[in-house]
Motif scaffolding. Structure first.
Motif, short mmCIF file in Angstrom:
data_model
loop_
_atom_site.label_atom_id
_atom_site.label_comp_id
_atom_site.label_asym_id
_atom_site.label_seq_id
_atom_site.Cartn_x
_atom_site.Cartn_y
_atom_site.Cartn_z
N GLU A 35 68.28 24.09 75.48
CA GLU A 35 68.44 22.71 74.41
C GLU A 35 68.33 21.73 75.46
O GLU A 35 67.83 20.62 74.81
CB GLU A 35 70.01 23.23 74.24
N ALA A 36 68.75 21.63 76.83
CA ALA A 36 68.72 20.60 77.68
C ALA A 36 67.22 20.13 77.67
O ALA A 36 66.76 19.09 77.54
CB ALA A 36 69.35 20.72 78.76
N ASN A 77 65.75 18.66 74.53
CA ASN A 77 66.48 17.34 74.35
C ASN A 77 65.53 16.38 75.07
O ASN A 77 65.20 15.17 74.72
CB ASN A 77 67.84 17.27 74.57
N SER A 78 65.48 16.78 76.57
CA SER A 78 64.42 15.76 77.39
C SER A 78 63.16 15.65 76.92
O SER A 78 62.73 14.45 76.84
CB SER A 78 64.53 16.47 78.74
N GLU A 118 69.16 13.26 80.73
CA GLU A 118 69.49 13.75 82.01
C GLU A 118 70.66 15.21 81.48
O GLU A 118 71.23 14.85 80.75
CB GLU A 118 69.99 12.82 82.98
N PHE A 119 70.59 15.92 82.53
CA PHE A 119 71.30 17.09 82.40
C PHE A 119 72.25 17.27 83.48
O PHE A 119 71.69 17.39 84.65
CB PHE A 119 70.61 18.30 81.84
N THR A 128 69.59 17.17 86.57
CA THR A 128 68.12 16.85 86.60
C THR A 128 68.05 15.47 86.24
O THR A 128 68.73 14.81 85.89
CB THR A 128 67.62 17.58 85.20
#
Length: 689
Positions: A432-433, A436-437, A449-450, A470
């Motif tokens: 998911e991260a 999204n990025s 950012e995560f 990240t």
């Protein structure tokens, strides 16, 4: 406090020479001692031993501080003294949250007592005497004893029915009968009562799941904003002093008598030291550790008392010691042992700029090569794992430190997919991260950012918990082409959090659920009852012949019987049921999912209760271990009185159900003990079986 990323950018705008000059200036300035004041919350005692040790052992002086330690005088408010600028630092209790909510900019720097020392000391007036004895009694209670008020309220004791007496801080007044109970520190007043042979009971809010912090080191937002380095230095020197003081109590007791106070004898200060040791819980956490989850529990307790709003937000209240420690190593010491994502991201961008600026000459190419070698040297020797990934989710670089983290070499990890580098539960979070990025990149929006916790598999078959951060990487045209990440091992922190969670929800002696977890299970059982239309039952148990064992052989032997009782109870119920220790020699059994018919449910509850009564009535054979002689055997007969309250759906609150079972249990006591009594919810009266 400014965010770490912004602060780091500030330092990067200066050339290396300027930074070195600044560092040299800082070192020279450290020789001039900075005068600050610490305001204590009480008169000089071992309660503040760590600060005396930090001062007398030179720990404050080593970090450039000249610290004056002021004891509190009658009527002093440590928080007001610090806010008014009479002191830069102070020692307070958990009511610092109330100060924060009222707009006072206090910041808690460290917690000394993981468990509050505040207790109720109650005059002993009979063989059977619980906390409910307090109803209608005279209580000598000091200000800011909010956890004790929450304790009484949770126990169902009307505060309006208690006569409050102004605290004289003289234990003798309890002996003389000027009050029936007093608020006290478990590290202090018991010393004086024990010397007189006065008999009393000790009640702690922890038995009701109310677990506050005690003796918190604090400062103000102004001090933290203006002197962040001084705050950090004062905190670390103070905690260093506490480590020394708790390891050398006799030396510090002599120090207190010599330089700070002769109000009490040496034995009193050593008594304080012994009683303080279990409150620090250094077997689980380091001195000064704070858990935001515990502060949330304290805030929720205050909310129940009406002293704080629900879900009170206390951002900025808890000092982030770890981030301060990391930034100091990066900015001031210049020793790069832990490379955070900002460092790697900065170096990467500098290298790319050098590539564009120096691409036309061999000499410039050589400069670029040297810079890249430095970058690789830093990354390859980092403690954290630094990695890069393309937009397809494939690793393009992994630092060698991954082998210490997961057992795989860099080459092996680079051949793994993102799914192979994570456990099944963590894969959806990372996917998911990443999605999204990438979506933000495609739409031309800022990189998402995560920062989160992920579990990763190791080569030996185990797993490791990590914290992953990240950032996005851009090419010369400003387009995102990959992800830069930093992975840190947080397994020890997770283990510590699990241990703290265990303390919050389970009784440390019997390992049974405590009141807090019981209330959660009871809420779940009520929801199940509502969905399924079936009855459930709460059994309130009190051991009938427990006190004589404690009186004759001491609490250590009594604890053995309580542990054996817990084991017997667990064998009498189903795995889906809950056995909890309510406090002292009281237990609660929650029987969920009985029958839809009331009569059938009562019959089943009776069979289980009779099984419990029969099991606990059997003789206890306890092996008592001695350090200086052979182990002994103690035999004891101990029956149980059981009160049962049936309920279905939400016909009553959790508190009502427990009170009904408690009422039925007292009926069993009055009926001659070793009995089982039901609470009739329809007729509002009890009947003996």
């Amino acid at each position: 406090m400014s965010p770490p990323r912004a602060r780091f950018g500030f330092f990067l705008r200066f050339p290396l020479g300027a930074i070195l000059i600044a560092l040299c200036g800082w070192t020279a300035a450290a020789h001039a001692l900075d005068a600050v004041t610490l305001q204590l919350k009480w008169s000089h005692a071992f309660q503040f031993a760590g600060y005396y040790a930090a001062k007398e052992k030179g720990y404050y002086r080593e970090v450039g501080l000249d610290v004056a330690i002021h004891e509190a005088r009658p009527g002093d408010d440590p928080v007001k003294n610090v806010l008014d600028g009479n002191a830069q630092y102070g020692v307070g209790n958990s009511s610092l949250l109330l100060a924060r909510s009222s707009g006072q900019p206090v910041v808690v720097l460290a917690v000394l007592f993981q468990h509050s020392p505040v207790v109720l000391l109650v005059r002993r007036e009979g063989s059977v005497q619980g906390i409910h004895y307090m109803a209608g009694k005279r209580l000598m209670i000091e200000p800011q004893s909010d956890e004790l008020l929450a304790y009484l309220k949770q126990e169902g004791i009307p505060l309006a029915g208690i006569t409050r007496v102004e605290h004289s801080f003289r234990p003798q007044d309890l002996i003389d009968g000027k009050a029936d109970a007093i608020s006290a520190y478990v590290t202090n007043e018991p010393y004086f009562l024990d010397r007189t042979g006065f008999e009393y009971h000790t009640y702690t809010p922890r038995s009701a799941g109310i677990d506050f912090y005690g003796d918190n080191l604090f400062t103000t937002e102004h001090e933290l904003r203006k002197n962040p380095a001084r705050v950090k230095a004062f905190r670390e020197a103070s905690l260093r002093g506490w480590q020394y003081a708790m390891a050398h109590p006799e030396e510090i007791a002599d120090l207190i008598l010599d330089k700070y106070s002769q109000q009490h004898p040496r034995e009193f200060y050593l008594f304080e030291a012994r009683r303080m040791e279990p409150l620090f819980r250094t077997d689980l956490v380091e001195i000064g550790y704070m858990n935001p989850g515990r502060w949330r529990h304290i805030a929720d307790t205050y909310a129940q008392l009406g002293l704080l709003p629900e879900n009170f937000v206390f951002d900025g209240f808890v000092y982030n010691a770890e981030s301060e420690r990391d930034l100091t190593w990066l900015y001031l010491a210049g020793i790069v042992l832990v490379i955070v994502s900002a460092v790697a991201f900065y170096i990467y961008r500098i290298n790319r700029r050098l590539t564009l600026a120096l691409i036309t000459s061999k000499r410039d190419h050589e400069l670029l090569r040297v810079s890249e070698e430095r970058h690789r040297l830093l990354a390859d020797n980092a403690t954290d794992v630094i990695w890069t990934m393309n937009l397809d989710g494939q690793f393009t670089y992994v630092s060698p430190s991954v082998e210490k983290l997961r057992g795989y070499s860099s080459e092996e990890v680079m051949r793994q997919s993102m799914e192979q580098a994570l456990t099944a539960a963590s894969i959806p979070i990372a996917k998911e991260a990443l999605e999204n990025s990438i979506a933000a990149m495609v739409q031309g929006k800022p990189f998402v950012e995560f920062q989160g916790e992920l579990e990763q598999p190791c080569k030996d078959g185990s797993t490791v918990w990590t914290e992953v951060s990240t950032s996005g990487m851009r090419n010369a045209a400003g387009e995102f082409f990959g992800i830069l990440g930093v992975t840190r091992n947080i397994t020890k922190r997770k283990q510590m959090e699990d241990q703290v969670r265990q303390l919050a929800f389970y009784d440390p002696l019997t390992k049974l659920p405590n009141r807090r977890l019981l209330n959660d299970r009871l809420t779940q059982a009520m929801a199940i009852s509502k969905r399924g239309g079936c009855y459930a039952a709460v059994m309130f148990l009190d051991l009938d012949n427990f006190k004589p064992l404690n009186d004759k052989y001491g609490h250590a032997v009594g604890d053995l019987l309580l542990i054996e009782t817990a084991d017997r109870l667990k064998k009498c119920v189903r795995e889906t049921d809950t056995v909890a220790r309510f406090g002292g020699d009281e237990f609660v059994v929650l029987i969920s999912e009985l029958m839809e018919d009331r009569a059938e449910s009562e019959a089943l509850a009776v069979r289980i209760a009779e099984k419990v009564r029969s099991s606990l009535a059997k003789a206890y054979v306890l092996t008592v271990q001695h350090e200086d002689k052979a182990d002994g055997i103690v035999e004891h007969q101990c029956t149980v009185s059981i009160g049962i309250a049936l309920f279905i759906s939400h016909d009553a609150t959790e508190g009502d159900i427990l009170r009904r079972a408690d009422t039925a249990m007292y009926q069993a006591k009055e009926a001659g003990r070793n009995k089982i009594c039901f609470y009739d919810a329809d007729l509002l009266e009890t009947g003996s079986l």
